[in-house]
Design a protein around this motif. Structure first.
Motif, PDB file in Angstrom:
ATOM      1  N   PRO A  72      85.486  48.844  65.458  1.00 35.88           N
ATOM      2  CA  PRO A  72      86.312  48.613  64.262  1.00 35.88           C
ATOM      3  C   PRO A  72      85.999  47.301  63.545  1.00 35.88           C
ATOM      4  O   PRO A  72      86.376  47.123  62.390  1.00 35.88           O
ATOM      5  N   HIS A  73      85.325  46.397  64.251  1.00 36.85           N
ATOM      6  CA  HIS A  73      84.976  45.102  63.667  1.00 36.85           C
ATOM      7  C   HIS A  73      83.519  45.060  63.205  1.00 36.85           C
ATOM      8  O   HIS A  73      83.006  43.986  62.876  1.00 36.85           O
ATOM      9  N   ASP A  74      82.867  46.221  63.192  1.00 35.97           N
ATOM     10  CA  ASP A  74      81.468  46.316  62.776  1.00 35.97           C
ATOM     11  C   ASP A  74      80.558  45.443  63.619  1.00 35.97           C
ATOM     12  O   ASP A  74      79.585  44.863  63.127  1.00 35.97           O
ATOM     13  N   ARG A  75      80.860  45.363  64.902  1.00 40.59           N
ATOM     14  CA  ARG A  75      80.003  44.658  65.849  1.00 40.59           C
ATOM     15  C   ARG A  75      79.671  45.598  66.988  1.00 40.59           C
ATOM     16  O   ARG A  75      80.347  46.616  67.200  1.00 40.59           O
ATOM     17  N   SER A  76      78.638  45.263  67.751  1.00 41.08           N
ATOM     18  CA  SER A  76      78.194  46.126  68.835  1.00 41.08           C
ATOM     19  C   SER A  76      77.549  45.280  69.926  1.00 41.08           C
ATOM     20  O   SER A  76      76.975  44.215  69.643  1.00 41.08           O
ATOM     21  N   PRO A  77      77.615  45.728  71.203  1.00 43.36           N
ATOM     22  CA  PRO A  77      76.900  45.034  72.274  1.00 43.36           C
ATOM     23  C   PRO A  77      75.398  44.982  72.027  1.00 43.36           C
ATOM     24  O   PRO A  77      74.694  44.171  72.645  1.00 43.36           O
ATOM     25  N   ALA A  78      74.922  45.826  71.123  1.00 41.31           N
ATOM     26  CA  ALA A  78      73.492  45.824  70.804  1.00 41.31           C
ATOM     27  C   ALA A  78      73.119  44.689  69.848  1.00 41.31           C
ATOM     28  O   ALA A  78      71.939  44.389  69.674  1.00 41.31           O
TER      29      ALA A  78
END
Length: 317
Positions: A72-78
């Protein structure tokens, strides 16, 4: 400014709110974001059927859950500047502090309540222990009363379409004129332009308690003089903050310190910045147990600058 943020994350509502604030701050500063989960039971949120997976599988499951939390925050572990850490241990606080030292974190971000029972507590009283031992400031976010207490063992983690907000509409800094307060205000001077919000410096002049046969009127006159001197001192401390271009106001209250500070700082969209120790003895204590009271009661985020971080501030970076 902050370069590395360490976030304690156990998927509870409070840690999800903390994550939202951490992601927002990372976006404003360009800081790297480290998420950390401490497992203390084989029945935790990342387990199925009560069986603990191997360490590598625990890490994989945590990264997958982080993917859901960050979406939802436009972040990713990648993302290059997002790192996930899943570890096992008995006491989360020492492990969080150890990780903060290892990655040279500038800030630890944690909720103040976590899951109990089968999913165990990772961020609750742990937050207070972190505050006492952290090598850097800590941002704590309490679970709001609306929506109830921490989730039950059967409650699923926050879904991707229920991202908690991270709005900050003002910054409030309680001031007791100690050296640690000045360190906290240097953080305010760095943060206020990032959020572009007004700042309020608050000081409390405690009412003297004495029998009525004493010089009550004279005491009131002295209290008013103390308020005037306090406001002048606040304005002097606030000059570096005002120089950043944000509006700064100064409020001097007379009353009981703890309740007055809690009332001034406890609002949902208020970022409170304060030290964790203050003056003692005849010069009174303002920012010690008061900080803990604010953290327990505040509906907004609280940035606490511990004594162990007295020599550092974002301005030193």
């Amino acid at each position: 400014m902050f370069q590395t943020l360490l976030v304690a994350h156990d998927f509870s509502p409070s840690s999800s709110r903390a994550l939202a604030h951490a992601v927002d701050l990372a976006a404003r500063t360009g800081a790297a974001l480290h998420l950390m989960y401490v497992d203390r039971t084989a029945e935790g949120v990342l387990f199925e059927g009560g069986k603990a997976p191997p360490d590598d599988e625990l890490q994989d499951r945590f990264e997958e859950q982080c993917r859901t939390s960050l979406a939802p925050h436009d972040r990713s572990p990648a993302d290059d500047r997002v790192v996930c850490h899943a570890v096992r241990g008995v006491s989360p606080a020492p492990l969080l502090v150890e990780k903060a030292e290892e990655i040279e974190a500038d800030l630890i971000v944690t909720g103040t309540e976590g899951r109990r029972g089968a999913r165990r507590l990772i961020v609750g009283s742990v937050a207070e222990e972190v505050l006492r031992t952290a090598p850097c400031p800590a941002l704590t976010v309490r679970q709001r009363e609306a929506g109830g207490a921490s989730g039950s063992a059967d409650e699923a983690p926050d879904s991707a379409d229920e991202a908690p907000g991270s709005e900050v509409e003002q910054i409030v800094a309680p001031v007791d004129f100690s050296d640690l307060t000045e360190v906290a205000l240097r953080h305010v001077a760095q943060l206020a332009p990032l959020y572009d919000v007004p700042v309020t410096l608050v000081h409390v002049v405690e009412d003297p308690t004495m029998p009525s046969v004493y010089e009550v009127n004279a005491s009131a006159v002295r209290a008013r003089a103390a308020e005037q001197r306090a406001e002048e001192a606040l304005q002097s401390l606030g000059e570096p903050i005002a120089d950043t271009g944000v509006p700064v106001s100064y409020v001097v209250h007379r009353g009981q310190t703890t309740s007055t500070v809690v009332e001034a700082t406890g609002h949902r969209d208020t970022l409170t910045v304060m030290g964790t120790k203050g003056l003692s003895g005849l010069r009174r204590v303002m920012l010690g147990s008061v900080t803990e009271a604010v953290i327990r009661a505040s509906d907004g985020p609280v940035l606490a600058v511990p004594a162990s971080a007295q020599g550092a501030s974002p301005a030193d970076e």
